[in-house]
Design a protein around this motif. Structure first.
Motif, PDB file in Angstrom:
ATOM      1  N   PRO A  66       0.799  -1.225   0.000  1.00 27.09           N
ATOM      2  CA  PRO A  66       0.000   0.000   0.000  1.00 27.09           C
ATOM      3  C   PRO A  66       0.833   1.277   0.000  1.00 27.09           C
ATOM      4  CG  PRO A  66      -0.112  -1.071   2.144  1.00 27.09           C
ATOM      5  CD  PRO A  66       0.534  -2.040   1.217  1.00 27.09           C
ATOM      6  N   VAL A  67       1.993   1.266   0.660  1.00 33.50           N
ATOM      7  CA  VAL A  67       2.829   2.472   0.702  1.00 33.50           C
ATOM      8  C   VAL A  67       3.407   2.769  -0.683  1.00 33.50           C
ATOM      9  CG1 VAL A  67       4.965   3.452   1.609  1.00 33.50           C
ATOM     10  CG2 VAL A  67       3.389   2.273   3.150  1.00 33.50           C
ATOM     11  N   LEU A  68       3.953   1.751  -1.360  1.00 36.78           N
ATOM     12  CA  LEU A  68       4.510   1.962  -2.696  1.00 36.78           C
ATOM     13  C   LEU A  68       3.415   2.299  -3.702  1.00 36.78           C
ATOM     14  CD1 LEU A  68       7.300  -0.776  -2.969  1.00 36.78           C
ATOM     15  CD2 LEU A  68       7.526   1.665  -2.448  1.00 36.78           C
ATOM     16  N   ALA A  69       2.261   1.665  -3.557  1.00 32.36           N
ATOM     17  CA  ALA A  69       1.143   1.991  -4.447  1.00 32.36           C
ATOM     18  C   ALA A  69       0.721   3.444  -4.275  1.00 32.36           C
ATOM     19  CB  ALA A  69      -0.027   1.057  -4.183  1.00 32.36           C
ATOM     20  N   LEU A  70       0.647   3.908  -3.039  1.00 35.36           N
ATOM     21  CA  LEU A  70       0.302   5.314  -2.794  1.00 35.36           C
ATOM     22  C   LEU A  70       1.315   6.257  -3.429  1.00 35.36           C
ATOM     23  CD1 LEU A  70      -0.964   5.385   0.909  1.00 35.36           C
ATOM     24  CD2 LEU A  70      -2.235   6.132  -1.116  1.00 35.36           C
ATOM     25  N   ALA A  71       2.596   5.921  -3.293  1.00 39.33           N
ATOM     26  CA  ALA A  71       3.641   6.758  -3.890  1.00 39.33           C
ATOM     27  C   ALA A  71       3.481   6.821  -5.403  1.00 39.33           C
ATOM     28  CB  ALA A  71       5.016   6.212  -3.514  1.00 39.33           C
ATOM     29  N   ALA A  72       3.218   5.665  -6.019  1.00 35.12           N
ATOM     30  CA  ALA A  72       3.032   5.630  -7.475  1.00 35.12           C
ATOM     31  C   ALA A  72       1.794   6.412  -7.888  1.00 35.12           C
ATOM     32  CB  ALA A  72       2.929   4.174  -7.940  1.00 35.12           C
ATOM     33  N   LEU A  73       0.728   6.303  -7.124  1.00 35.65           N
ATOM     34  CA  LEU A  73      -0.503   7.009  -7.451  1.00 35.65           C
ATOM     35  C   LEU A  73      -0.337   8.518  -7.329  1.00 35.65           C
ATOM     36  CD1 LEU A  73      -3.011   4.638  -5.611  1.00 35.65           C
ATOM     37  CD2 LEU A  73      -2.724   4.870  -8.084  1.00 35.65           C
ATOM     38  N   VAL A  74       0.387   8.957  -6.318  1.00 35.68           N
ATOM     39  CA  VAL A  74       0.652  10.392  -6.167  1.00 35.68           C
ATOM     40  C   VAL A  74       1.428  10.920  -7.363  1.00 35.68           C
ATOM     41  CG1 VAL A  74       1.958  12.091  -4.826  1.00 35.68           C
ATOM     42  CG2 VAL A  74       0.525  10.421  -3.647  1.00 35.68           C
ATOM     43  N   TYR A  75       2.408  10.152  -7.799  1.00 34.59           N
ATOM     44  CA  TYR A  75       3.207  10.577  -8.963  1.00 34.59           C
ATOM     45  C   TYR A  75       2.342  10.650 -10.221  1.00 34.59           C
ATOM     46  CZ  TYR A  75       7.180  11.030 -12.122  1.00 34.59           C
ATOM     47  OH  TYR A  75       8.066  11.491 -13.061  1.00 34.59           O
ATOM     48  N   VAL A  76       1.461   9.677 -10.383  1.00 36.11           N
ATOM     49  CA  VAL A  76       0.568   9.673 -11.546  1.00 36.11           C
ATOM     50  C   VAL A  76      -0.352  10.895 -11.509  1.00 36.11           C
ATOM     51  CG1 VAL A  76      -1.394   8.478 -12.593  1.00 36.11           C
ATOM     52  CG2 VAL A  76       0.637   7.182 -11.932  1.00 36.11           C
ATOM     53  N   VAL A  77      -0.851  11.240 -10.324  1.00 38.02           N
ATOM     54  CA  VAL A  77      -1.718  12.419 -10.193  1.00 38.02           C
ATOM     55  C   VAL A  77      -0.954  13.687 -10.557  1.00 38.02           C
ATOM     56  CG1 VAL A  77      -2.922  13.888  -8.523  1.00 38.02           C
ATOM     57  CG2 VAL A  77      -3.292  11.421  -8.505  1.00 38.02           C
ATOM     58  N   ILE A  78       0.298  13.798 -10.106  1.00 40.02           N
ATOM     59  CA  ILE A  78       1.123  14.974 -10.426  1.00 40.02           C
ATOM     60  C   ILE A  78       1.313  15.100 -11.930  1.00 40.02           C
ATOM     61  CG2 ILE A  78       3.434  15.962 -10.209  1.00 40.02           C
ATOM     62  CD1 ILE A  78       3.537  14.780  -7.379  1.00 40.02           C
ATOM     63  N   GLN A  79       1.589  13.967 -12.574  1.00 41.09           N
ATOM     64  CA  GLN A  79       1.784  13.997 -14.019  1.00 41.09           C
ATOM     65  C   GLN A  79       0.496  14.374 -14.746  1.00 41.09           C
ATOM     66  OE1 GLN A  79       4.625  13.751 -15.730  1.00 41.09           O
ATOM     67  NE2 GLN A  79       5.724  13.580 -13.792  1.00 41.09           N
ATOM     68  N   ASN A  80      -0.625  13.872 -14.263  1.00 41.47           N
ATOM     69  CA  ASN A  80      -1.901  14.208 -14.897  1.00 41.47           C
ATOM     70  C   ASN A  80      -2.261  15.668 -14.689  1.00 41.47           C
ATOM     71  OD1 ASN A  80      -3.808  11.896 -16.108  1.00 41.47           O
ATOM     72  ND2 ASN A  80      -2.409  10.988 -14.631  1.00 41.47           N
TER      73      ASN A  80
END
Length: 476
Positions: free
Chosen positions: A411-425
């Motif tokens: 869950p921690v790594l998934a959250l980090a990846a999701l935050v990065y995806v949101v920033i890119q979007n």
């Protein structure tokens, strides 16, 4: 944020009960049909390729890594609460009622829109055989017909989706063979030198930001493995079986999508022509095997899309049924939506309502549908990551039959990846940023409904099946 360990309902348990008739295999077949790897490859993957070019390979790999993390999260949560309400029912019981209702708001909007998005692909691929078909009308007829079929017994629908799923898997094997047996470029080009088309159509090196940004769409193409939880009240030994169905669904999906997408990127005679084609997959199949094979494949994809529409209606109808059982709406509407057909044992009114709304949305602008649904799943994933962390902390998932390995890494790594995806979007003014703003707006509206309507009413009723003593004990 409310305390998820407090009693969930002051009302007596609902008498509405879905019929347990599915084995894990049946649940897996419907889940894979909802994901519809072939529909994802033919409808969603071109969007990833259009954004990231041949860097789409890495976009799908990144999405697969996020998918593994999220499958662990889904499996643990679903083994705790295998409820027809799906994600919202889980988040409300682990993270709190307000986050749970915001999750419901996002899902209520996006699920019916996703049905329309997928259905619009039927006309596209049938037009290869019958030119000039009106896409929205074909999509509406497809959706309405699938909704009627979805009323019937869940075991019958499992077998129907299984047969259609086999057809689309054969189509993906053919596409993979066309690319790998006659490649136009080496695998090293995809790994080390990805290219993409610029705004002027000129092909150049694919920027990292484009590749990562496109991963959000690739995540969407894999999405659906967690939807096995929606059939938890109809699956035998659901606490163990649903977790297995989720993990198997992700593994099969990644293999069934990443392999043919890689084959297309390797086997396309010209990447600029592929990037500029109106229908990328038809361009590839026609150039590699001729128009006859393209016609056959197109018909198989049309069946796959029909299958996906049926499966997603089955899923969405169970969520809508759960909202009625949980007393989200006025009393008369709740009673209707929570009705179970006496012969088929399915939520028939919730199914018809889902089908009617989705049928109407088939006539909405396709770009609008894509923008609204583009990033909401990222927010739902983030809610689930927080829910599994909260569940371990407050004990609301202590009874889970499945525990993920190496907690809390996933869950921690998934959250980090999701935050990065949101920033890119957020940096994409065309699709990503508007989608994030719409997702935020839907979340705010859902939160206001909860605060101004449900909380004033007294207590939001979170109910489950009466034949699940483990979940009932954990709820109280």
């Amino acid at each position: 944020m409310s305390d998820p360990t407090t009693p969930l309902s002051t009302s007596p348990p609902s008498t509405a009960a879905l019929r347990r008739g599915l084995k894990v295999l049946g649940t897996l077949l419907i889940t894979l049909s909802a994901i519809s790897p072939a529909s994802s490859v033919f409808i969603i993957a071109p969007g990833v390729i259009g954004q990231a070019g041949s860097g789409a390979f890495w976009s799908f790999v990144i999405a697969a890594v996020v998918g593994v993390f999220m499958a662990f999260v889904y499996a643990e949560l679903a083994s705790s609460y295998p409820l027809s309400g799906g994600e919202y029912a889980i988040v409300a019981r682990t993270l709190g009622r307000l986050p749970g209702f915001v999750t419901l708001g996002l899902l209520m909007v996006t699920q019916v829109l996703i049905i329309a998005v997928i259905a619009l692909g039927v006309g596209t691929y049938l037009s290869v055989l019958i030119p000039g078909l009106p896409g929205p009308l074909v999509a509406a007829v497809t959706t309405a017909g699938a909704a009627v079929l979805a009323i019937f017994d869940i075991k019958l629908n499992a077998w129907i989706t299984g047969v259609f799923l086999a057809i689309e898997m054969i189509a993906l094997v053919v596409i993979s063979a066309l690319g790998f047996f006659d490649p136009a470029r080496p695998m090293g080009d995809l790994l080390g030198s990805p290219v993409a088309a610029g705004p002027d159509g000129v092909v150049g090196p694919a920027a990292l930001g484009l590749v990562v940004g496109a991963a959000a769409v690739a995540i969407f193409s894999y999405n659906g493995y967690g939807s096995a939880v929606y059939f938890g009240e109809e699956t035998n030994d659901a606490h163990r079986g649903i977790a297995r169905a989720i993990l198997w669904a992700l593994g099969i999906t990644v293999l069934a999508e990443l392999v043919p997408v890689t084959a297309v990127l390797l086997g396309a005679p010209s990447l600029p022509d592929l990037f500029g084609a109106d229908n990328m997959m038809s361009y590839f199949v026609t150039s590699a095997a001729g128009s006859t094979v393209n016609t056959v494949i197109s018909l198989a994809i049309a069946l796959a899309i029909l299958n996906a529409v049926l499966a997603i209606i089955l899923i969405t109808a169970r969520m809508v049924f759960s909202t009625g059982r949980d007393a989200v709406w006025p009393k008369a509407i709740n009673k209707a939506l929570s009705s179970i057909h006496p012969k088929t044992g399915t939520p028939w009114i919730a199914t018809l309502v889902t089908g009617a709304i989705s049928t109407a949305l088939c006539f909405a602008p396709e770009n609008f549908l894509l923008v609204v649904t583009a990033t909401s799943i990222v927010v739902v994933y983030a809610m689930l990551c927080l829910a599994v962390l909260s569940g371990r902390r407050n004990g609301s998932t202590a009874h889970a039959a499945y525990k993920m390995p190496l907690f809390p890494v996933a869950p921690v790594l998934a959250l980090a990846a999701l935050v990065y995806v949101v920033i890119q979007n957020a940096q994409d003014p065309t699709t990503g940023r508007p989608s994030l703003l719409i997702t935020l707006g839907v979340g705010v509206v859902a939160a206001l409904y909860y605060v101004l309507v449900l909380r004033r009413r007294g207590q939001w009723e979170l109910q489950g099946p009466s034949d699940d003593p483990a979940a009932a004990e954990a709820a109280h």
